[in-house]
Write a protein that holds these residues in place. Sequence first.
Motif, PDB file in Angstrom:
ATOM      1  N   ASP A   1      -9.941  13.710   2.669  1.00  0.00           N
ATOM      2  CA  ASP A   1      -9.700  12.402   2.922  1.00  0.00           C
ATOM      3  C   ASP A   1      -9.821  12.562   1.215  1.00  0.00           C
ATOM      4  O   ASP A   1      -9.210  11.512   0.502  1.00  0.00           O
ATOM      5  N   VAL A   2     -11.378  12.358   0.787  1.00  0.00           N
ATOM      6  CA  VAL A   2     -12.128  11.679  -0.566  1.00  0.00           C
ATOM      7  C   VAL A   2     -10.899  12.282  -1.623  1.00  0.00           C
ATOM      8  O   VAL A   2     -10.303  11.693  -2.336  1.00  0.00           O
ATOM      9  N   PHE A   3     -10.891  13.975  -1.531  1.00  0.00           N
ATOM     10  CA  PHE A   3     -10.409  14.761  -2.302  1.00  0.00           C
ATOM     11  C   PHE A   3      -8.778  14.525  -2.067  1.00  0.00           C
ATOM     12  O   PHE A   3      -8.583  14.321  -3.255  1.00  0.00           O
ATOM     13  N   ARG A   4      -8.154  13.965  -1.595  1.00  0.00           N
ATOM     14  CA  ARG A   4      -6.700  13.635  -1.214  1.00  0.00           C
ATOM     15  C   ARG A   4      -6.989  12.256  -2.258  1.00  0.00           C
ATOM     16  O   ARG A   4      -5.688  12.775  -3.074  1.00  0.00           O
ATOM     17  N   ASP A   5      -7.247  11.776  -1.876  1.00  0.00           N
ATOM     18  CA  ASP A   5      -7.203   9.896  -2.655  1.00  0.00           C
ATOM     19  C   ASP A   5      -7.134  10.505  -3.935  1.00  0.00           C
ATOM     20  O   ASP A   5      -6.725   9.885  -4.970  1.00  0.00           O
ATOM     21  N   ASN A   6      -8.184  11.514  -4.861  1.00  0.00           N
ATOM     22  CA  ASN A   6      -8.801  11.604  -5.516  1.00  0.00           C
ATOM     23  C   ASN A   6      -7.945  12.099  -6.641  1.00  0.00           C
ATOM     24  O   ASN A   6      -7.399  11.956  -7.373  1.00  0.00           O
ATOM     25  N   LEU A   7      -7.027  12.885  -6.045  1.00  0.00           N
ATOM     26  CA  LEU A   7      -5.733  13.556  -6.000  1.00  0.00           C
ATOM     27  C   LEU A   7      -4.528  13.162  -6.228  1.00  0.00           C
ATOM     28  O   LEU A   7      -3.639  13.097  -7.313  1.00  0.00           O
ATOM     29  N   LEU A   8      -4.492  12.092  -5.901  1.00  0.00           N
ATOM     30  CA  LEU A   8      -3.273  11.116  -5.530  1.00  0.00           C
ATOM     31  C   LEU A   8      -3.184  10.926  -7.580  1.00  0.00           C
ATOM     32  O   LEU A   8      -1.567  11.009  -7.840  1.00  0.00           O
ATOM     33  N   SER A   9      -3.762  10.568  -8.354  1.00  0.00           N
ATOM     34  CA  SER A   9      -3.476  10.498  -9.152  1.00  0.00           C
ATOM     35  C   SER A   9      -2.957  11.613 -10.118  1.00  0.00           C
ATOM     36  O   SER A   9      -2.235  10.979 -12.106  1.00  0.00           O
ATOM     37  N   LEU A  10      -3.333  12.659  -9.812  1.00  0.00           N
ATOM     38  CA  LEU A  10      -2.800  13.780 -10.391  1.00  0.00           C
ATOM     39  C   LEU A  10      -1.645  14.487 -10.532  1.00  0.00           C
ATOM     40  O   LEU A  10      -1.218  15.373 -11.505  1.00  0.00           O
ATOM     41  N   GLY A  11      -0.797  14.060 -10.295  1.00  0.00           N
ATOM     42  CA  GLY A  11       0.453  14.754 -10.009  1.00  0.00           C
ATOM     43  C   GLY A  11       0.735  14.681  -8.479  1.00  0.00           C
ATOM     44  O   GLY A  11       2.237  15.864  -8.073  1.00  0.00           O
ATOM     45  N   ILE A  12       0.240  14.534  -7.129  1.00  0.00           N
ATOM     46  CA  ILE A  12       0.683  14.903  -6.056  1.00  0.00           C
ATOM     47  C   ILE A  12       1.923  13.414  -6.154  1.00  0.00           C
ATOM     48  O   ILE A  12       1.745  12.381  -6.027  1.00  0.00           O
ATOM     49  N   THR A  13       2.809  14.109  -5.052  1.00  0.00           N
ATOM     50  CA  THR A  13       3.602  13.043  -5.163  1.00  0.00           C
ATOM     51  C   THR A  13       4.400  12.813  -3.232  1.00  0.00           C
ATOM     52  O   THR A  13       5.161  12.291  -2.725  1.00  0.00           O
ATOM     53  N   ARG A  14       3.611  13.671  -2.271  1.00  0.00           N
ATOM     54  CA  ARG A  14       3.600  13.907  -1.140  1.00  0.00           C
ATOM     55  C   ARG A  14       2.238  14.128  -0.180  1.00  0.00           C
ATOM     56  O   ARG A  14       1.878  14.823  -0.404  1.00  0.00           O
ATOM     57  N   LEU A  15       2.681  13.675   1.100  1.00  0.00           N
ATOM     58  CA  LEU A  15       1.249  13.684   2.006  1.00  0.00           C
ATOM     59  C   LEU A  15       1.379  13.582   2.881  1.00  0.00           C
ATOM     60  O   LEU A  15       3.338  13.110   3.374  1.00  0.00           O
ATOM     61  N   SER A  16       0.646  14.318   4.181  1.00  0.00           N
ATOM     62  CA  SER A  16       1.665  14.678   5.321  1.00  0.00           C
ATOM     63  C   SER A  16       0.245  13.147   5.696  1.00  0.00           C
ATOM     64  O   SER A  16      -1.113  13.142   5.022  1.00  0.00           O
ATOM     65  N   ALA A  17       0.503  12.992   7.375  1.00  0.00           N
ATOM     66  CA  ALA A  17       0.044  12.240   7.527  1.00  0.00           C
ATOM     67  C   ALA A  17      -0.620  11.800   9.161  1.00  0.00           C
ATOM     68  O   ALA A  17       0.322  12.840   9.697  1.00  0.00           O
ATOM     69  N   GLY A  18      -1.568  11.485  10.554  1.00  0.00           N
ATOM     70  CA  GLY A  18      -1.323  11.677  10.564  1.00  0.00           C
ATOM     71  C   GLY A  18      -1.176  12.919  11.751  1.00  0.00           C
ATOM     72  O   GLY A  18      -0.483  13.221  12.318  1.00  0.00           O
ATOM     73  N   SER A  19      -2.030  14.064  10.108  1.00  0.00           N
ATOM     74  CA  SER A  19      -1.412  14.969  11.549  1.00  0.00           C
ATOM     75  C   SER A  19      -2.678  15.772  12.695  1.00  0.00           C
ATOM     76  O   SER A  19      -3.447  16.094  12.722  1.00  0.00           O
ATOM     77  N   THR A  20      -1.751  16.914  13.122  1.00  0.00           N
ATOM     78  CA  THR A  20      -2.324  17.923  14.274  1.00  0.00           C
ATOM     79  C   THR A  20      -1.166  19.583  13.969  1.00  0.00           C
ATOM     80  O   THR A  20      -0.491  19.485  13.536  1.00  0.00           O
ATOM     81  N   THR A  21      -1.868  20.340  14.142  1.00  0.00           N
ATOM     82  CA  THR A  21      -1.343  21.806  13.746  1.00  0.00           C
ATOM     83  C   THR A  21      -2.176  22.173  15.300  1.00  0.00           C
ATOM     84  O   THR A  21      -1.627  23.158  15.384  1.00  0.00           O
ATOM     85  N   ALA A  22      -1.928  21.395  16.023  1.00  0.00           N
ATOM     86  CA  ALA A  22      -1.189  21.717  17.758  1.00  0.00           C
ATOM     87  C   ALA A  22       0.093  21.718  17.992  1.00  0.00           C
ATOM     88  O   ALA A  22       0.483  20.378  17.807  1.00  0.00           O
ATOM     89  N   VAL A  23       0.120  22.721  18.645  1.00  0.00           N
ATOM     90  CA  VAL A  23       1.716  22.520  19.325  1.00  0.00           C
ATOM     91  C   VAL A  23       1.707  21.092  20.715  1.00  0.00           C
ATOM     92  O   VAL A  23       0.840  21.061  20.977  1.00  0.00           O
ATOM     93  N   GLY A  24       2.229  20.599  20.041  1.00  0.00           N
ATOM     94  CA  GLY A  24       2.547  18.490  21.035  1.00  0.00           C
ATOM     95  C   GLY A  24       1.925  18.272  20.751  1.00  0.00           C
ATOM     96  O   GLY A  24       1.410  16.944  21.415  1.00  0.00           O
ATOM     97  N   GLY A  25       0.658  18.036  20.110  1.00  0.00           N
ATOM     98  CA  GLY A  25      -0.847  17.251  19.420  1.00  0.00           C
ATOM     99  C   GLY A  25      -0.465  16.011  19.027  1.00  0.00           C
ATOM    100  O   GLY A  25      -1.710  15.382  19.247  1.00  0.00           O
TER     101      GLY A  25
END
Lengths: 66, 368, 258
Positions: free
Chosen positions: B302-326
């Motif tokens: 999270d901390v890293f993602r927040d800092n990268l926001l102003s550097l060129g990121i335009t899209r974020l995933s949220a509430g993620s899970t990588t499990a099927v039906g997670g």
Amino acid sequence: MKLKFNGKDLEVNNIETLTDLVKDKKLNPESIAISYNNAIIPRKDWERVELKEHDVIDIVMFMMGG
Amino acid sequence: MSFLDFIKQYEGFDFKKSFDQVKENDIITALSGDNLNQSDFLALLSPKACAYLENIAQRAHQLTLNYFGRTIQLYTPIYLANYCESRCLYCGFQAGNEVKRTKMNFKQLEKEAKFLAEQGFKHVLILTGSSRKQTPVEYIRQCVEILKGYFSSIAIEIYALTESEYSQLIKAGVDGLTIYQEVYDREIYKKVHLSGPKSDHQFRLDAPERAASTNIRCVNIGALLGLGPWRSEVFFMGLHAKYLQDNYPQVEVSLSIPRLRPHKGKFEDVFPVTDQDIVQIVTALRVFLPRVGITLSTRENDVFRDNLLSLGITRLSAGSTTAVGGHTSEFDEANQFEIADTRNLAQIKQVLAEKDYQPVLKDWMHLS
Amino acid sequence: MKDTLIIAGRAIKNRLFVGTGKFPRKSIVKDVLETIKADVVTVSLRRVDLDSQDENILEFVPKSSQLMVNTSGARTAEEAIRIARLSKACGGDGWIKIEVISDSKYLLPDNEETIKATEVLAKEGFKVFPYMTPDLYDAKRLVDAGAVAVMPLGSPIGSNRGIKTKELVQIIINEVKAPIIVDAGLGMPSEAAECMEMGCAAVLVNTAIATAKNQVLMAEGFSEAVKAGRKAFLAKGNQAEQIKAHASSPLTGFLHEK
């Protein structure tokens, strides 16, 4: 006979073919192109085109422009 | 015509020599110009460019503001199934791993969709493993039909399809394709993709182009950073994005920069990619391709993602899970990779607001 | 240093193409073209005037020059095609500038009709140079249709305002793989140099030269400016602004925080 020549009415006598017309109007055959009733006639065929009443003829040449 | 022709031209290219020859002036030129070429991009990716990281970041920040404003698009992934026939050494779901295999049925999918829609998500990314048998195109199509009723945009991250198969899914309502080459270097690709449909480098490489030529709306490509030496891999990735943008101007192209994360399996042959490297990658990509979107997944914390926001990121995933039906946690915890940012949508929205960014949950909708 | 422009199989040394319209006398045309050794010269095709015997303009154009016939007067693709075919019958060798204009206020070319004419004429073997309103996608369509180059306007014909369409022309130069020749609207040699510095393959100038007080001198000015601009383009080095030093690192400082 009456012809349409470059958009204007033209009365001609003793003119039978396109070649005759070009000679009569003292035009240089090397520097012109002819459109006869909307078809482009190559120079070699001018002799064979027999003019009739109300034919539409356009004769063009290169001019200043760009 | 294929991007492979470009890769072939660069096989045997001495990247190290090229980086050694980069002069300070080259980096300055790359930061001052408008229409960057390949050498400008190489200069920005060079080790020497690290000394100018803040300058590159400033330029990247300005360009991102110009072309994307203060908005961040949000989406969430839905794992439909984890059946897989490919043996890819770096993935938790690969065919060689002992993993509980599951696949959502339509009722379960409906439940998952309802849950996510109620949270506020409008853009989703649906994923499967590499199994035509268990998750054929028809199954995916039917999933799309269901999800259409809940979401404005459905993107797919599945095994590579043929042109007519992409057409089918686009007709059903898919508007985005995410497909990562994983690694552009053909030799390394062969080493880490032991068998199965995914082991065909060119078929995968040409997939975004096949989708683009059937007029898909968005294409998201990327490399799994860590599989190969990152400077050359990002170089190919950037040129791949430019190739798609130049040849298919009607398609919205975006890039992802997933970094290898801890996962089930023994893959250890990893090229290092530090946080500073990621900053250089994001900013160099942004300066080279000002109008290409850049997505950051929850592989990063999270901390890293927040800092990268102003550097060129335009899209974020949220509430993620990588499990099927997670999302609705009906299943076991077989995960593709470990999530490092576990924040839910409300929390992400909060952070964005604090940083003065507008979260965009719904960017467009289909009229028909 | 060899920097010859090759279009439709012909090597062109002088990247200043000259239009022959609006000159007060044909003899001046001759002086201009001979003095600057013009390679590409445009002429129009018009009906002969029986009342005044027109000297053939070709007598005033150096034999070594390449003639490019302009379809000016055409308001539709059909008319442009007809003029092109007539030009061949007149002895032209097929270099055609397609100019299709049905706008008498600004004289802006009709891109759609131009694309149609290009397709037909390219198939018949003409070397097509379409004059167009700068638009990236129309430029691509013209190249796909068979044009050998693309000629976007700098500013409206006769306006002498310079390259007002700079941004759009630059995009076309960046994205279209064909010679881009800015045509129309250039008023001063510096503007021609500007076009060449952007990466144009050549420029076409008519009004600014024809209506100058001293046409030969103006033509020389343009010719030299085109050469100067081209050299600058080829020699382009690093004219980058210096990087501003940053006392703090507001964007990347977090990397060093523990």
